[in-house]
Design a protein around this motif. Sequence first.
Motif, mmCIF file in Angstrom:
data_model
loop_
_atom_site.group_PDB
_atom_site.id
_atom_site.type_symbol
_atom_site.label_atom_id
_atom_site.label_comp_id
_atom_site.label_asym_id
_atom_site.label_seq_id
_atom_site.Cartn_x
_atom_site.Cartn_y
_atom_site.Cartn_z
ATOM 1 N N LEU A 1 10.054 1.493 -5.790
ATOM 2 C CA LEU A 1 10.345 1.643 -4.368
ATOM 3 C C LEU A 1 11.098 2.935 -4.067
ATOM 4 N N ILE A 2 11.719 3.513 -5.086
ATOM 5 C CA ILE A 2 12.477 4.748 -4.893
ATOM 6 C C ILE A 2 11.975 5.810 -5.872
ATOM 7 N N SER A 3 12.177 7.067 -5.538
ATOM 8 C CA SER A 3 11.633 8.150 -6.349
ATOM 9 C C SER A 3 12.473 8.415 -7.591
ATOM 10 N N PRO B 1 11.766 1.220 8.237
ATOM 11 C CA PRO B 1 12.434 1.987 9.294
ATOM 12 C C PRO B 1 12.755 1.155 10.530
ATOM 13 N N THR B 2 11.995 0.098 10.776
ATOM 14 C CA THR B 2 12.267 -0.734 11.962
ATOM 15 C C THR B 2 13.513 -1.593 11.794
ATOM 16 N N TRP B 3 14.072 -1.627 10.580
ATOM 17 C CA TRP B 3 15.304 -2.411 10.356
ATOM 18 C C TRP B 3 16.541 -1.684 10.874
ATOM 19 N N LYS B 4 16.404 -0.445 11.304
ATOM 20 C CA LYS B 4 17.504 0.319 11.912
ATOM 21 C C LYS B 4 18.766 0.267 11.058
ATOM 22 N N PHE B 5 18.653 0.836 9.877
ATOM 23 C CA PHE B 5 19.743 0.799 8.912
ATOM 24 C C PHE B 5 21.055 1.318 9.482
ATOM 25 N N SER B 6 20.986 2.308 10.361
ATOM 26 C CA SER B 6 22.220 2.894 10.896
ATOM 27 C C SER B 6 23.056 1.884 11.668
ATOM 28 N N ASP B 7 22.422 0.802 12.141
ATOM 29 C CA ASP B 7 23.149 -0.219 12.902
ATOM 30 C C ASP B 7 24.040 -1.086 12.023
ATOM 31 N N TRP B 8 23.688 -1.225 10.736
ATOM 32 C CA TRP B 8 24.437 -2.158 9.874
ATOM 33 C C TRP B 8 24.812 -1.552 8.517
ATOM 34 N N ARG B 9 24.796 -0.241 8.436
ATOM 35 C CA ARG B 9 25.055 0.387 7.142
ATOM 36 C C ARG B 9 26.496 0.192 6.681
ATOM 37 N N GLU B 10 27.462 0.054 7.598
ATOM 38 C CA GLU B 10 28.832 -0.227 7.185
ATOM 39 C C GLU B 10 28.923 -1.571 6.476
ATOM 40 N N ALA C 1 20.052 2.084 0.612
ATOM 41 C CA ALA C 1 19.945 2.876 1.834
ATOM 42 C C ALA C 1 18.631 3.651 1.865
ATOM 43 N N ALA C 2 18.259 4.207 0.733
ATOM 44 C CA ALA C 2 17.031 5.001 0.660
ATOM 45 C C ALA C 2 15.788 4.143 0.863
ATOM 46 N N LEU C 3 15.740 2.993 0.192
ATOM 47 C CA LEU C 3 14.522 2.182 0.298
ATOM 48 C C LEU C 3 14.359 1.593 1.699
ATOM 49 N N VAL C 4 15.471 1.247 2.355
ATOM 50 C CA VAL C 4 15.356 0.729 3.718
ATOM 51 C C VAL C 4 14.884 1.823 4.672
ATOM 52 N N ARG C 5 15.472 2.985 4.575
ATOM 53 C CA ARG C 5 15.104 4.067 5.490
ATOM 54 C C ARG C 5 13.649 4.481 5.316
ATOM 55 N N HIS C 6 13.137 4.359 4.092
ATOM 56 C CA HIS C 6 11.751 4.760 3.853
ATOM 57 C C HIS C 6 10.754 3.642 4.130
ATOM 58 N N HIS C 7 11.014 2.456 3.580
ATOM 59 C CA HIS C 7 10.040 1.372 3.643
ATOM 60 C C HIS C 7 10.201 0.454 4.863
ATOM 61 N N GLU D 1 0.823 -1.202 0.000
ATOM 62 C CA GLU D 1 0.000 0.000 0.000
ATOM 63 C C GLU D 1 0.868 1.267 0.000
ATOM 64 N N ASN D 2 2.154 1.119 0.278
ATOM 65 C CA ASN D 2 3.043 2.277 0.293
ATOM 66 C C ASN D 2 3.749 2.501 -1.031
ATOM 67 N N PHE D 3 3.472 1.653 -2.021
ATOM 68 C CA PHE D 3 4.164 1.778 -3.294
ATOM 69 C C PHE D 3 3.884 3.114 -3.971
ATOM 70 N N SER D 4 2.765 3.718 -3.633
ATOM 71 C CA SER D 4 2.441 5.008 -4.232
ATOM 72 C C SER D 4 3.283 6.131 -3.628
ATOM 73 N N THR D 5 4.020 5.824 -2.555
ATOM 74 C CA THR D 5 4.898 6.816 -1.938
ATOM 75 C C THR D 5 6.321 6.244 -1.903
ATOM 76 N N PRO D 6 7.022 6.309 -3.034
ATOM 77 C CA PRO D 6 8.372 5.755 -3.099
ATOM 78 C C PRO D 6 9.332 6.508 -2.186
ATOM 79 N N ALA D 7 10.466 5.874 -1.901
ATOM 80 C CA ALA D 7 11.470 6.523 -1.068
ATOM 81 C C ALA D 7 11.818 7.883 -1.663
#
Length: 285
Positions: free
Chosen positions: A195-197, A89-98, A81-87, A28-34
């Motif tokens: 998934l991304i703009s 957020p509970t995956w806490k990208f900052s914890d494993w972005r390296e 990075a963009a799609l995770v942060r947008h779609h 349902e969020n596909f209409s709002t891409p990252a």
Amino acid sequence: MSSITKTQKYGWTAVPRDASILLSPISENFSTPAPDFDIQSLLNFDGSSDASLLKHSADFVKEKLSEATLNHSLRVYVYGAALVRHHFPTWKFSDWREAYYLSCLFHDIGTADFYLPQSKEEVDNKSKLSFEFKGGIVARDFILQHAGVEDLADAVCEAVIRHQDVLVQGGNITIVGQVLQLATLIDNVSANAHLISAALVRHTITAFPRLKWSSCFVSVLHKEFETKPWCHSTTFERPGYNISAEEGKRLGVGLGDKGVIDEDGFEKSNFVSDVKGNMEMNQFE
């Protein structure tokens, strides 16, 4: 490591491998891409405990990869990075972005001229491993040799090795591996590009131009198919792809003649056709 566990830090969290299952709850969020993100902020690792390793890794792949392949790797990082942060957020990208950044840098290192045979005559003097497997090993060795911890090296190695396992429907994969698959497919064949703009795509390609990336990748696939007909990339093709009828008879596996020959003189490839047909991204080449 404060309150972050090693599992969280390096992305050792299981998610479904099948992207269609993974993405169905957010359909349902596909209409709002990252939305568009500041690319430089996504690539800012100041203060990271792994900053030195990240720099050494970036320098290493820049030396080994073509500019087109390096730019592809950086686009994959930005898109993921963009799609995770947008779609997610509970995956806490900052914890494993390296771990994800390193996986992006190294995911195509096995296609570098230094490792990939350029002709059948070179096969005996270079690795016979499928490029993803060779790349995973190169990445793991490099990270360990530059003071990276084993959990990080293993996370990157697994993600790189599995980054083309996109036809597998069952089972699970790490979040690092899943995002790497999603982002590479966006850049290579525009799969799930919604998934991304469009703005993010344009700005990312401005920062890291495609430089005829589709043609570059097609050339790599042809070399991989021709020099290593057993390679993992053939999972996208028919059984016995690129194996002659004579060889099939010798092996006793009853293969027929090669399939349709394409305009480049190779057996027609599903994977190559998808990459060439990536009109959404190829317009920028």
